[in-house]
Design a protein around this motif. Structure first.
Motif, mmCIF file in Angstrom:
data_model
loop_
_atom_site.group_PDB
_atom_site.id
_atom_site.type_symbol
_atom_site.label_atom_id
_atom_site.label_comp_id
_atom_site.label_asym_id
_atom_site.label_seq_id
_atom_site.Cartn_x
_atom_site.Cartn_y
_atom_site.Cartn_z
ATOM 1 N N GLN A 3 33.033 47.252 43.306
ATOM 2 C CA GLN A 3 32.137 46.109 43.530
ATOM 3 C C GLN A 3 30.966 46.106 42.557
ATOM 4 N N SER A 4 31.116 46.694 41.399
ATOM 5 C CA SER A 4 30.037 46.958 40.452
ATOM 6 C C SER A 4 29.111 45.765 40.192
ATOM 7 N N ASN A 5 27.836 45.940 40.515
ATOM 8 C CA ASN A 5 26.831 44.942 40.168
ATOM 9 C C ASN A 5 26.569 44.948 38.666
ATOM 10 N N VAL A 6 26.642 46.134 38.054
ATOM 11 C CA VAL A 6 26.426 46.230 36.604
ATOM 12 C C VAL A 6 27.482 45.398 35.874
ATOM 13 N N ARG A 7 28.736 45.547 36.271
ATOM 14 C CA ARG A 7 29.804 44.772 35.635
ATOM 15 C C ARG A 7 29.560 43.273 35.787
ATOM 16 N N ARG A 8 29.181 42.858 36.963
ATOM 17 C CA ARG A 8 28.989 41.430 37.218
ATOM 18 C C ARG A 8 27.803 40.874 36.423
ATOM 19 N N LEU A 9 26.735 41.641 36.328
ATOM 20 C CA LEU A 9 25.547 41.175 35.613
ATOM 21 C C LEU A 9 25.754 41.137 34.099
ATOM 22 N N VAL A 10 26.491 42.107 33.575
ATOM 23 C CA VAL A 10 26.631 42.224 32.124
ATOM 24 C C VAL A 10 27.841 41.458 31.596
ATOM 25 N N PHE A 11 28.952 41.505 32.336
ATOM 26 C CA PHE A 11 30.198 40.938 31.820
ATOM 27 C C PHE A 11 30.559 39.580 32.426
ATOM 28 N N GLY A 12 29.869 39.173 33.487
ATOM 29 C CA GLY A 12 30.082 37.840 34.014
ATOM 30 C C GLY A 12 31.018 37.769 35.204
ATOM 31 N N ASP A 13 31.641 36.615 35.380
ATOM 32 C CA ASP A 13 32.446 36.270 36.553
ATOM 33 C C ASP A 13 33.413 37.391 36.935
ATOM 34 N N ASP A 14 33.221 37.939 38.128
ATOM 35 C CA ASP A 14 33.993 39.099 38.578
ATOM 36 C C ASP A 14 35.461 38.768 38.819
ATOM 37 N N THR A 15 35.770 37.529 39.113
ATOM 38 C CA THR A 15 37.150 37.169 39.410
ATOM 39 C C THR A 15 38.060 37.328 38.193
ATOM 40 N N ARG A 16 37.489 37.404 37.003
ATOM 41 C CA ARG A 16 38.301 37.599 35.793
ATOM 42 C C ARG A 16 38.851 39.005 35.695
ATOM 43 N N PHE A 17 38.224 39.942 36.406
ATOM 44 C CA PHE A 17 38.556 41.346 36.220
ATOM 45 C C PHE A 17 39.265 41.988 37.406
ATOM 46 N N ARG A 18 39.026 41.490 38.604
ATOM 47 C CA ARG A 18 39.593 42.115 39.792
ATOM 48 C C ARG A 18 40.954 41.540 40.135
ATOM 49 N N ARG A 19 41.898 42.422 40.420
ATOM 50 C CA ARG A 19 43.236 42.017 40.851
ATOM 51 C C ARG A 19 43.539 42.673 42.186
ATOM 52 N N ASP A 20 43.590 41.874 43.226
ATOM 53 C CA ASP A 20 43.873 42.409 44.558
ATOM 54 C C ASP A 20 45.319 42.879 44.642
ATOM 55 N N LEU A 21 45.537 43.958 45.379
ATOM 56 C CA LEU A 21 46.863 44.545 45.522
ATOM 57 C C LEU A 21 47.562 44.120 46.808
ATOM 58 N N GLY A 22 46.977 43.138 47.509
ATOM 59 C CA GLY A 22 47.595 42.664 48.748
ATOM 60 C C GLY A 22 47.444 43.638 49.895
ATOM 61 N N LEU A 23 46.375 44.428 49.866
ATOM 62 C CA LEU A 23 46.195 45.489 50.862
ATOM 63 C C LEU A 23 44.715 45.626 51.180
ATOM 64 N N SER A 24 44.386 45.752 52.453
ATOM 65 C CA SER A 24 43.024 46.063 52.873
ATOM 66 C C SER A 24 42.996 47.466 53.457
ATOM 67 N N VAL A 25 41.860 48.130 53.333
ATOM 68 C CA VAL A 25 41.757 49.514 53.773
ATOM 69 C C VAL A 25 40.412 49.757 54.452
ATOM 70 N N SER A 26 40.449 50.546 55.495
ATOM 71 C CA SER A 26 39.234 51.000 56.167
ATOM 72 C C SER A 26 39.295 52.515 56.298
ATOM 73 N N VAL A 27 38.176 53.163 56.018
ATOM 74 C CA VAL A 27 38.088 54.622 56.097
ATOM 75 C C VAL A 27 36.792 54.987 56.807
ATOM 76 N N PHE A 28 36.864 55.951 57.715
ATOM 77 C CA PHE A 28 35.653 56.427 58.389
ATOM 78 C C PHE A 28 35.932 57.799 59.000
ATOM 79 N N SER A 29 34.872 58.534 59.234
ATOM 80 C CA SER A 29 35.014 59.856 59.845
ATOM 81 C C SER A 29 34.846 59.757 61.350
ATOM 82 N N LEU A 30 35.375 60.756 62.053
ATOM 83 C CA LEU A 30 35.326 60.781 63.512
ATOM 84 C C LEU A 30 35.556 62.220 63.971
#
Length: 262
Positions: free
Chosen positions: A8-35
């Protein structure tokens, strides 16, 4: 400036522009947490799957705790991107609500977890990783997704970037170019390996789930162990690290000494 702030890099978005040009979703969501390690797992884990969903729990930190990982298939762009913590928990609860096994307990612990993480699994593809005095490293510039050597790759990249910056004697443009040239093939191999992660982490059919489960049951046997080691090391070792010679004069009192690649 080194942008090492993840997918989710803010640096990438601020310096290189529109984030949708670079991110490719893999069709998968993930959640991780400790317990708490309420199952008393000892350096092991358990897996539960239904089509399109997988819930798992693994021992962690010397078996003192456990880690829950929940995967589910999702359409591109779905999820809690750039949002707060609460919506992500609600999405996971909606997706896994009503499932059997230990899922109800995992969801109960999820609401209490202080380290809850949720996002869509994505890769980052960029034509260049630097712009002027700014350079990206790790997931910020070339995230592979699950199974894409993310942590190990970031350590390798940090080693090379630091070595090249020192070897270039302050010429960051040269250092950035060499850093990228050395890493491109390695990153491409890691991303290729992770591109089909959803097929294994959240199989879409019962047949694929049974195939995955049989695969895990074979793990204790020697022939399959050798194959797994080969697969694990295939991309992780797909780069020869340069050796950077540090002159004896390089110390806190003499910061002008150069580091030359061997």
């Amino acid at each position: 400036m080194v942008g090492a702030d993840g997918v989710q890099s803010n640096v990438r978005r601020l310096v290189f522009g529109d984030d949708t040009r670079f991110r490719r979703d893999l069709g998968l969501s993930v959640s991780v947490f400790s317990l708490p390690n309420f199952l008393d797992l000892d350096r092991t884990g358990l897996l539960y799957g239904v089509p399109g969903k997988t819930a798992s729990i693994y021992s962690a930190r010397g078996n003192r705790e456990a880690i829950a990982m929940l995967f589910f298939t999702a359409s591109p762009g779905a999820g809690d991107r750039y949002g707060g913590v609460k919506p992500g928990r609600e999405i996971v609860a909606d997706v896994f609500g009503g499932e059997a096994w230990y899922v109800p307990r995992l969801l109960q612990e999820m609401w209490q977890a202080m380290d809850f993480y949720f996002d869509t699994a994505s890769q980052v593809h960029m034509d260049r990783w630097s712009d002027g005095r700014v350079v990206l490293i790790g997931d910020a510039g070339y995230a592979g997704g699950p199974g894409g050597n993310g942590t190990g790759g970031a350590v390798v990249a940090a080693y090379i970037l630091a070595g090249e910056l020192a070897a270039a004697g302050g010429d960051y443009g040269t250092a950035f170019a060499r850093y990228e040239r050395l890493l491109r093939h390695y990153v491409a191999a890691s991303q290729k390996q992770a591109a089909s992660a959803a097929n294994f982490l959240a199989p879409a059919t019962w047949k694929k789930i049974h195939q995955r489960n049989r695969f895990f049951k074979l793990l204790p046997y020697l022939p399959i162990q050798g194959l797994i080691r080969k697969l694990e090391n295939r991309t992780a070792s797909a780069i020869k690290l340069p050796e950077y010679l540090v002159p004896p004069a390089l110390n806190a009192a003499d910061s002008t000494a150069a580091i030359e690649p061997l």
